[in-house]
Design a protein around this motif. Structure first.
Motif, PDB file in Angstrom:
ATOM      1  N   ARG A   1       0.901  -1.480  -0.163  1.00  0.00           N
ATOM      2  CA  ARG A   1      -0.197   0.309   0.095  1.00  0.00           C
ATOM      3  C   ARG A   1       0.675   1.450  -0.042  1.00  0.00           C
ATOM      4  NH1 ARG A   1      -0.327   2.050   4.929  1.00  0.00           N
ATOM      5  NH2 ARG A   1       0.234   1.036   6.160  1.00  0.00           N
ATOM      6  N   GLU A   2      -0.106   2.080  -0.970  1.00  0.00           N
ATOM      7  CA  GLU A   2       0.834   3.593  -0.661  1.00  0.00           C
ATOM      8  C   GLU A   2       1.567   4.144   0.909  1.00  0.00           C
ATOM      9  OE1 GLU A   2       0.771   7.831  -3.098  1.00  0.00           O
ATOM     10  OE2 GLU A   2      -0.868   6.572  -3.548  1.00  0.00           O
ATOM     11  N   GLY A   3       2.736   4.465   0.993  1.00  0.00           N
ATOM     12  CA  GLY A   3       2.888   4.602   1.909  1.00  0.00           C
ATOM     13  C   GLY A   3       2.944   3.514   3.526  1.00  0.00           C
TER      14      GLY A   3
ATOM     15  N   LYS B   1       5.752   2.162   3.750  1.00  0.00           N
ATOM     16  CA  LYS B   1       7.292   2.022   3.517  1.00  0.00           C
ATOM     17  C   LYS B   1       7.923   0.113   3.176  1.00  0.00           C
ATOM     18  CE  LYS B   1       7.926   5.833   6.335  1.00  0.00           C
ATOM     19  NZ  LYS B   1       7.974   6.351   7.949  1.00  0.00           N
TER      20      LYS B   1
ATOM     21  N   ASP C   1       7.761   2.081  -1.611  1.00  0.00           N
ATOM     22  CA  ASP C   1       7.583   3.674  -2.179  1.00  0.00           C
ATOM     23  C   ASP C   1       8.548   4.232  -3.290  1.00  0.00           C
ATOM     24  OD1 ASP C   1       5.114   3.221  -1.107  1.00  0.00           O
ATOM     25  OD2 ASP C   1       5.645   3.870   0.981  1.00  0.00           O
ATOM     26  N   ALA C   2       9.422   3.560  -3.049  1.00  0.00           N
ATOM     27  CA  ALA C   2      10.468   4.182  -3.215  1.00  0.00           C
ATOM     28  C   ALA C   2      10.917   4.142  -5.512  1.00  0.00           C
ATOM     29  CB  ALA C   2      12.227   4.474  -3.394  1.00  0.00           C
TER      30      ALA C   2
ATOM     31  N   ALA D   1       7.758   2.987  -6.866  1.00  0.00           N
ATOM     32  CA  ALA D   1       6.986   4.111  -7.567  1.00  0.00           C
ATOM     33  C   ALA D   1       7.109   5.235  -7.962  1.00  0.00           C
ATOM     34  CB  ALA D   1       5.705   3.412  -6.581  1.00  0.00           C
ATOM     35  N   GLY D   2       8.438   6.036  -6.922  1.00  0.00           N
ATOM     36  CA  GLY D   2       8.481   7.298  -7.161  1.00  0.00           C
ATOM     37  C   GLY D   2       9.284   7.725  -8.537  1.00  0.00           C
TER      38      GLY D   2
ATOM     39  N   ARG E   1       2.065  -0.459  -9.326  1.00  0.00           N
ATOM     40  CA  ARG E   1       2.438   0.788  -8.981  1.00  0.00           C
ATOM     41  C   ARG E   1       3.817   1.054  -9.630  1.00  0.00           C
ATOM     42  NH1 ARG E   1       3.446   1.769  -2.254  1.00  0.00           N
ATOM     43  NH2 ARG E   1       3.423   3.797  -3.718  1.00  0.00           N
TER      44      ARG E   1
END
Length: 524
Positions: free
Chosen positions: A315-317, A319, A383-384, A386-387, A466
């Motif tokens: 899930r987003e956020g 970690k 998260d990294a 997906a960013g 993602r």
């Protein structure tokens, strides 16, 4: 298939098991003049590729010479007295259950050595790395080839030290803690398992696994079988890994180098479930029957638990770490293997063996792909990735993105790929378990396993969405697509995943007669 005589098959199997050990010793010696190449490090890495390549060719020759019309019969058998006072023998052999695992082990080890040649490990001496890799291969191949309980234990333990050092010396962050947790869990489980193996051998009057399977537990009282299943089962369950004895696995995978994760997931986890099928199922059938509902319950909970943790990580956020997510997905996938074994039916056990091989192919590919992402972006954080670091793989590295999506849908059990058949057969086995087992209980496990498949699809599709989808971020750095050595390493895994999916008889034709014989107490 070529007609290869039994003595030649015996030599092939003995060379397959002993060859990597000889290669490990040779890796520690100075390279002969003229074979050093550009550097001694390159020479020893090339040595690893050569030795593992030869071992792969030997296993393929063994598979080609194997009599596929009699997969339930032990072939290439060597039986030599080793310690007469304890009736311990150097007993080797291969049948339809062990042959696929031998080939899988040789293939994955060769691919890891090839990958390491082009992406040398950072850290300690390459000599030590190659020697440990070959020692690890010796232990895993021996585990699937030996037919004596004490030899099985020795082979089972041989893999622990090389895997410990592969994690501790070539791993990432927190590698020493992860390696320590791995060795403590597995050693404690192994000590208990040894007591159970000794109990079986001493009470039955033999440590020979073929004789024990033929005996079908008749020489062991129900009490002895119950105690043996608890002791041996705990040691095997740690390695499997069964919930709640799995907690060493995510840390080990997260810290391990790429090839360590590939071999840990693709080969080492199979040693535990193989022990359930090869030892407990035929030698202690009454004891395993009594504990089968509990084994099924732990397996079903593990399926759902692993999927829920993966959903939390993706899930987003959240970690989450992609290597950690794949490790927890292994808890769920191996849950299907344990559920199939717990049904004690031909359908369920065949499904377990099929899922074993499928998991090795697919999860091995996934860890290779995650290693490639880390090489390119410097991170395995979801998260990294997906960013800024790696969003929109379809746009920035389309072949790499397509391979990640392929491995994800194979892992979730898409029909037509290898991951489908094992899980389906395990669930079919739970629908109608062996006589005497509670069908309502196994129907509950079946429902939980079905829920697990839905959750698995959810988190793997979220991973694809993602990391692979989306517009290429403005100013994103260049991202290399699949390189030549990566294509050479990953193509066999992709091809075999498709082959096993569209032609499951390749595996089931080998395992089913052997499973039928084991469940019948050794009768053909």
């Amino acid at each position: 298939m070529p007609d290869i005589s039994e003595p030649v098959l015996q030599l092939l199997l003995a060379a397959t098991v002993a060859g990597p050990l000889v290669g490990a010793v040779a890796a520690l010696l100075p390279a002969p003049p003229g074979l050093k190449g550009k550097s001694p490090d390159q020479a020893v890495l090339r040595h690893g590729v050569l030795v593992t390549g030869v071992i792969l060719l030997l296993t393929l020759a063994l598979a080609a010479g194997f009599d596929h019309s009699r997969p339930s019969v032990m072939q290439a058998s060597t039986d030599i007295s080793w310690i007469p006072a304890l009736d311990i023998r150097l007993h080797l052999g291969v049948d339809g259950i062990s042959l696929p695992l031998l080939v899988l082990t040789a293939l994955l080890t060769f691919l890891c050595a090839l990958y390491s040649y082009f992406r040398p490990p950072t850290g300690a001496s390459p000599k030590a790395f190659v020697a440990l890799l070959l020692l690890l291969e010796t232990g895993t191949l021996a585990t699937f080839a030996v037919l004596d309980l004490i030899l099985f234990f020795l082979a089972f333990e041989t893999v622990l030290i090389p895997m410990y050092f592969l994690i501790a010396r070539w791993g990432g962050a927190a590698r020493e803690q992860a390696a320590g947790k791995f060795i403590v869990y597995t050693l404690l489980g192994s000590v208990i398992m040894l007591l159970g193996l000794l109990l079986i051998g001493l009470k039955a009057g033999t440590f020979d696994m073929v004789a024990l399977a033929t005996d079908g537990g008749s020489s062991l009282s129900v009490t002895v079988q119950l105690v043996a299943v608890i002791a041996v089962g705990l040691g095997l369950a740690v390695k499997s890994p069964m919930w709640p004895l799995h907690s060493w696995l995510p840390d080990a995978h997260t810290a391990a180098p790429t090839v360590g994760s590939v071999l840990l997931a693709g080969v080492l986890l199979k040693m535990g479930t193989y022990g359930f099928v090869r030892i407990l199922l035929p030698a202690t059938p009454d004891g395993l029957h009594a504990f089968a509902p509990y084994l099924g319950a732990f397996a079903a909970v593990g399926i759902v638990y692993g999927s829920l943790v993966c959903l939390s990580l993706v899930r987003e956020g959240g970690k989450g770490d992609l290597k950690r997510l794949i490790a927890y997905s292994s808890v769920g996938h191996m849950g299907f293997v344990l559920l199939g074994i717990a049904t004690m039916t031909p359908t369920g056990v065949n499904g377990a063996l099929f899922a074993n091989v499928a998991h090795g192919l697919i999860t091995g590919l996934l860890f290779f792909l995650v290693g490639a992402l880390k090489d390119r972006t410097g991170s395995t954080g979801i998260d990294a990735l997906a960013g800024v670091a790696g969003a929109a793989l379809y746009g920035r590295a389309p072949r790499l993105g397509a391979l990640l999506a392929f491995a994800a849908v194979a892992s979730l059990g898409l029909p037509g790929l290898a991951g489908f058949w094992g899980e389906m057969l395990a669930m079919f086995g739970a629908f109608q378990p062996a006589a005497g087992l509670s069908r309502p209980a196994f129907l509950v496990y079946l429902g939980l396993a079905g829920l697990g498949t839905l959750l698995t699809a959810a988190y793997l599709l979220l991973v694809v969405r993602r990391i692979c989808m989306g517009a290429v971020p403005e100013g994103a750095p260049p991202l290399a697509d699949v390189r030549g050595h990566e294509a050479a390493t990953w193509t066999p895994l992709v091809a075999l995943t498709v082959l096993a999916g569209v032609w499951p008889a390749v595996l089931l034709g080998l395992t089913d007669p052997a499973v039928q014989k084991l469940l019948a107490g050794g009768a053909s």
